[in-house]
Design a protein around this motif. Structure first.
Motif, PDB file in Angstrom:
ATOM      1  N   LEU A 190      -0.337  -1.616   0.261  1.00  0.00           N
ATOM      2  CA  LEU A 190      -1.515  -1.520  -0.597  1.00  0.00           C
ATOM      3  C   LEU A 190      -1.450  -0.283  -1.489  1.00  0.00           C
ATOM      4  O   LEU A 190      -1.835  -0.333  -2.667  1.00  0.00           O
ATOM      5  N   LYS A 191      -0.974   0.809  -0.926  1.00  0.00           N
ATOM      6  CA  LYS A 191      -0.873   2.045  -1.706  1.00  0.00           C
ATOM      7  C   LYS A 191       0.108   1.864  -2.862  1.00  0.00           C
ATOM      8  O   LYS A 191      -0.161   2.289  -4.002  1.00  0.00           O
ATOM      9  N   LYS A 192       1.232   1.221  -2.583  1.00  0.00           N
ATOM     10  CA  LYS A 192       2.214   0.968  -3.645  1.00  0.00           C
ATOM     11  C   LYS A 192       1.678  -0.031  -4.664  1.00  0.00           C
ATOM     12  O   LYS A 192       2.006   0.034  -5.849  1.00  0.00           O
ATOM     13  N   ALA A 193       0.838  -0.965  -4.183  1.00  0.00           N
ATOM     14  CA  ALA A 193       0.307  -2.007  -5.066  1.00  0.00           C
ATOM     15  C   ALA A 193      -0.646  -1.452  -6.115  1.00  0.00           C
ATOM     16  O   ALA A 193      -0.968  -2.144  -7.087  1.00  0.00           O
ATOM     17  N   GLU A 194      -1.094  -0.218  -5.944  1.00  0.00           N
ATOM     18  CA  GLU A 194      -1.976   0.395  -6.945  1.00  0.00           C
ATOM     19  C   GLU A 194      -1.261   0.559  -8.282  1.00  0.00           C
ATOM     20  O   GLU A 194      -1.904   0.576  -9.334  1.00  0.00           O
ATOM     21  N   ILE A 195       0.080   0.663  -8.233  1.00  0.00           N
ATOM     22  CA  ILE A 195       0.843   0.866  -9.473  1.00  0.00           C
ATOM     23  C   ILE A 195       1.993  -0.129  -9.626  1.00  0.00           C
ATOM     24  O   ILE A 195       2.733  -0.070 -10.597  1.00  0.00           O
ATOM     25  N   HIS A 197       2.940  -4.282  -9.266  1.00  0.00           N
ATOM     26  CA  HIS A 197       2.489  -5.655  -9.033  1.00  0.00           C
ATOM     27  C   HIS A 197       3.342  -6.367  -7.984  1.00  0.00           C
ATOM     28  O   HIS A 197       2.841  -7.238  -7.255  1.00  0.00           O
ATOM     29  N   TYR A 198       4.618  -6.017  -7.903  1.00  0.00           N
ATOM     30  CA  TYR A 198       5.457  -6.642  -6.881  1.00  0.00           C
ATOM     31  C   TYR A 198       4.989  -6.236  -5.483  1.00  0.00           C
ATOM     32  O   TYR A 198       5.016  -7.044  -4.549  1.00  0.00           O
ATOM     33  N   ALA A 199       4.540  -4.995  -5.334  1.00  0.00           N
ATOM     34  CA  ALA A 199       4.003  -4.543  -4.046  1.00  0.00           C
ATOM     35  C   ALA A 199       2.736  -5.312  -3.690  1.00  0.00           C
ATOM     36  O   ALA A 199       2.455  -5.556  -2.512  1.00  0.00           O
ATOM     37  N   LEU A 200       1.976  -5.715  -4.704  1.00  0.00           N
ATOM     38  CA  LEU A 200       0.789  -6.538  -4.451  1.00  0.00           C
ATOM     39  C   LEU A 200       1.203  -7.883  -3.862  1.00  0.00           C
ATOM     40  O   LEU A 200       0.584  -8.385  -2.913  1.00  0.00           O
ATOM     41  N   TYR A 201       2.275  -8.453  -4.415  1.00  0.00           N
ATOM     42  CA  TYR A 201       2.793  -9.716  -3.879  1.00  0.00           C
ATOM     43  C   TYR A 201       3.302  -9.525  -2.446  1.00  0.00           C
ATOM     44  O   TYR A 201       3.069 -10.373  -1.578  1.00  0.00           O
ATOM     45  N   ARG A 202       3.979  -8.402  -2.199  1.00  0.00           N
ATOM     46  CA  ARG A 202       4.468  -8.129  -0.846  1.00  0.00           C
ATOM     47  C   ARG A 202       3.302  -7.956   0.131  1.00  0.00           C
ATOM     48  O   ARG A 202       3.394  -8.357   1.292  1.00  0.00           O
ATOM     49  N   ASP A 214      -6.484 -11.344   8.928  1.00  0.00           N
ATOM     50  CA  ASP A 214      -7.930 -11.146   8.791  1.00  0.00           C
ATOM     51  C   ASP A 214      -8.366  -9.818   9.396  1.00  0.00           C
ATOM     52  O   ASP A 214      -9.231  -9.119   8.857  1.00  0.00           O
ATOM     53  N   LEU A 215      -7.752  -9.445  10.518  1.00  0.00           N
ATOM     54  CA  LEU A 215      -8.089  -8.168  11.152  1.00  0.00           C
ATOM     55  C   LEU A 215      -7.565  -6.989  10.336  1.00  0.00           C
ATOM     56  O   LEU A 215      -8.226  -5.953  10.223  1.00  0.00           O
ATOM     57  N   LEU A 216      -6.379  -7.140   9.762  1.00  0.00           N
ATOM     58  CA  LEU A 216      -5.836  -6.058   8.942  1.00  0.00           C
ATOM     59  C   LEU A 216      -6.732  -5.798   7.734  1.00  0.00           C
ATOM     60  O   LEU A 216      -7.001  -4.642   7.383  1.00  0.00           O
ATOM     61  N   LEU A 217      -7.203  -6.871   7.111  1.00  0.00           N
ATOM     62  CA  LEU A 217      -8.101  -6.706   5.965  1.00  0.00           C
ATOM     63  C   LEU A 217      -9.385  -5.996   6.372  1.00  0.00           C
ATOM     64  O   LEU A 217      -9.957  -5.229   5.594  1.00  0.00           O
ATOM     65  N   ARG A 218      -9.826  -6.240   7.578  1.00  0.00           N
ATOM     66  CA  ARG A 218     -11.041  -5.573   8.061  1.00  0.00           C
ATOM     67  C   ARG A 218     -10.836  -4.068   8.177  1.00  0.00           C
ATOM     68  O   ARG A 218     -11.667  -3.276   7.726  1.00  0.00           O
ATOM     69  N   TYR A 219      -9.700  -3.669   8.751  1.00  0.00           N
ATOM     70  CA  TYR A 219      -9.523  -2.262   9.091  1.00  0.00           C
ATOM     71  C   TYR A 219      -9.007  -1.400   7.949  1.00  0.00           C
ATOM     72  O   TYR A 219      -9.258  -0.196   7.934  1.00  0.00           O
ATOM     73  N   VAL A 220      -8.298  -1.989   6.994  1.00  0.00           N
ATOM     74  CA  VAL A 220      -7.803  -1.151   5.895  1.00  0.00           C
ATOM     75  C   VAL A 220      -8.952  -0.623   5.048  1.00  0.00           C
ATOM     76  O   VAL A 220      -8.803   0.378   4.340  1.00  0.00           O
ATOM     77  N   LYS A 221     -10.103  -1.271   5.133  1.00  0.00           N
ATOM     78  CA  LYS A 221     -11.244  -0.830   4.333  1.00  0.00           C
ATOM     79  C   LYS A 221     -11.913   0.421   4.898  1.00  0.00           C
ATOM     80  O   LYS A 221     -12.687   1.075   4.204  1.00  0.00           O
ATOM     81  N   LEU A 222     -11.621   0.743   6.143  1.00  0.00           N
ATOM     82  CA  LEU A 222     -12.328   1.851   6.784  1.00  0.00           C
ATOM     83  C   LEU A 222     -12.017   3.195   6.147  1.00  0.00           C
ATOM     84  O   LEU A 222     -12.874   4.073   6.104  1.00  0.00           O
ATOM     85  N   ASP A 223     -10.786   3.377   5.684  1.00  0.00           N
ATOM     86  CA  ASP A 223     -10.427   4.669   5.092  1.00  0.00           C
ATOM     87  C   ASP A 223      -9.771   4.507   3.726  1.00  0.00           C
ATOM     88  O   ASP A 223      -9.050   5.389   3.272  1.00  0.00           O
ATOM     89  N   ALA A 224     -10.026   3.364   3.081  1.00  0.00           N
ATOM     90  CA  ALA A 224      -9.396   3.098   1.785  1.00  0.00           C
ATOM     91  C   ALA A 224     -10.098   3.857   0.662  1.00  0.00           C
ATOM     92  O   ALA A 224     -11.326   4.000   0.659  1.00  0.00           O
ATOM     93  N   GLY A 225      -9.287   4.322  -0.295  1.00  0.00           N
ATOM     94  CA  GLY A 225      -9.840   4.956  -1.484  1.00  0.00           C
ATOM     95  C   GLY A 225     -10.268   3.920  -2.506  1.00  0.00           C
ATOM     96  O   GLY A 225     -10.099   2.709  -2.310  1.00  0.00           O
ATOM     97  N   THR A 226     -10.786   4.398  -3.620  1.00  0.00           N
ATOM     98  CA  THR A 226     -11.317   3.490  -4.646  1.00  0.00           C
ATOM     99  C   THR A 226     -10.252   2.547  -5.184  1.00  0.00           C
ATOM    100  O   THR A 226     -10.474   1.332  -5.306  1.00  0.00           O
ATOM    101  N   THR A 228      -7.407   1.634  -3.780  1.00  0.00           N
ATOM    102  CA  THR A 228      -6.971   0.694  -2.743  1.00  0.00           C
ATOM    103  C   THR A 228      -7.997  -0.409  -2.541  1.00  0.00           C
ATOM    104  O   THR A 228      -7.641  -1.581  -2.338  1.00  0.00           O
ATOM    105  N   LEU A 229      -9.271  -0.073  -2.603  1.00  0.00           N
ATOM    106  CA  LEU A 229     -10.318  -1.082  -2.470  1.00  0.00           C
ATOM    107  C   LEU A 229     -10.240  -2.108  -3.595  1.00  0.00           C
ATOM    108  O   LEU A 229     -10.524  -3.297  -3.387  1.00  0.00           O
ATOM    109  N   ARG A 230      -9.843  -1.673  -4.781  1.00  0.00           N
ATOM    110  CA  ARG A 230      -9.677  -2.616  -5.891  1.00  0.00           C
ATOM    111  C   ARG A 230      -8.524  -3.569  -5.626  1.00  0.00           C
ATOM    112  O   ARG A 230      -8.607  -4.767  -5.925  1.00  0.00           O
ATOM    113  N   VAL A 231      -7.453  -3.048  -5.060  1.00  0.00           N
ATOM    114  CA  VAL A 231      -6.319  -3.904  -4.706  1.00  0.00           C
ATOM    115  C   VAL A 231      -6.743  -4.921  -3.653  1.00  0.00           C
ATOM    116  O   VAL A 231      -6.416  -6.112  -3.740  1.00  0.00           O
ATOM    117  N   ILE A 232      -7.483  -4.456  -2.651  1.00  0.00           N
ATOM    118  CA  ILE A 232      -7.959  -5.351  -1.592  1.00  0.00           C
ATOM    119  C   ILE A 232      -8.868  -6.425  -2.175  1.00  0.00           C
ATOM    120  O   ILE A 232      -8.781  -7.608  -1.800  1.00  0.00           O
TER     121      ILE A 232
END
Length: 247
Positions: A190-195, A197-202, A214-226, A228-232
């Motif tokens: 997700l961090k790489k996907a901020e800049i 697009h291939y990382a977004l696909y990965r 589904d669980l990973l999506l739940r927990y990455v939001k707990l400490d995600a920055g702005t 990263t939240l856009r990528v999510i």
């Protein structure tokens, strides 16, 4: 000044403590003490270790729901069973829980949850799972949340010899650590996907193959920055649009 000359204490100044025979442990008391220690050691595996196979035996295939509840960090409400079984289930749950690894929700995240749509609220609000035992009807979970990751581990646990408690504990430790490793891997994508697009696909590909997306999506939001939240948000929009099932 000179110190007074040293003088030996007189016989009247000294006292000798004598232990009477009735103050010593007799053979009967020693035997009782030995029996108590032996009974404690014999019960130690039952009390300290064997709650794991006992829980698996009681829940059967439904242990997959308990595993998911532990990863979800849900609260358990158990009714209709004995105190021993309830304690076993709670100890098993604690053994699988990720609470020590997961960062608690920050106030700003809860504020974000208040502004989210209803489909996202479950990812922020605490979940309560009821486990109900009914005579003649067995046991039921009111929320049968599960993913392939938990279902696969449940099958493995059921297949293990119930006397091999060490193996069961090793499997549960591996179960937790692998999930944490998956979570960290997903965060890196997700961090790489901020800049990139291939990382977004990965990131999307990883969610599809990890069996606990589904669980990973739940927990990455707990400490995600702005960012990263856009990528999510982009990932979740795509997942909804194509009706992708992550479990």
């Amino acid at each position: 000044p000179l110190l007074p000359p040293f003088s030996h204490p007189s016989r009247s100044d000294t006292t000798v403590s004598v232990i009477s025979p009735d103050q010593l442990l007799d053979q009967k008391e020693l035997s009782q003490l030995s029996t108590g220690i032996r009974n404690y050691l014999e019960q130690w595996p039952y009390n300290v270790l064997e709650y794991l196979p006992r829980t698996i035996q009681v829940l059967g295939t439904s242990v997959q729901y308990l595993l998911y509840s532990a990863l979800l960090n849900a609260s358990l409400r158990i009714s209709g069973t004995t105190p021993q079984i309830e304690e076993d289930i709670r100890r098993f749950y604690t053994c699988c829980s990720l609470s020590q690894f997961l960062e608690p929700l920050q106030p700003e995240k809860m504020a974000a949850a208040d502004s989210s749509d209803d489909s996202d609220l479950w990812q922020f609000q605490p979940v309560v799972v009821d486990i109900v035992f009914e005579p003649g009807h067995g046991m039921t979970f009111d929320k049968k949340y599960v993913c392939k990751y938990c279902a696969s581990m449940a099958e493995t646990l059921i297949a293990v010899n119930s006397t091999d408690v060490t193996k069961i504990r090793e499997l549960l430790d591996s179960f937790k650590l692998k999930f944490v490793r998956n979570l960290n891997t997903f965060k890196r994508y997700l961090k790489k996907a901020e800049i990139d697009h291939y990382a977004l696909y990965r990131s999307l590909s990883f969610l599809k193959v990890c069996n606990c997306g589904d669980l990973l999506l739940r927990y990455v939001k707990l400490d995600a920055g702005t960012e990263t939240l856009r990528v999510i948000a982009a990932l979740e929009t795509f997942i909804r649009d194509v009706n992708l099932k992550l479990q």
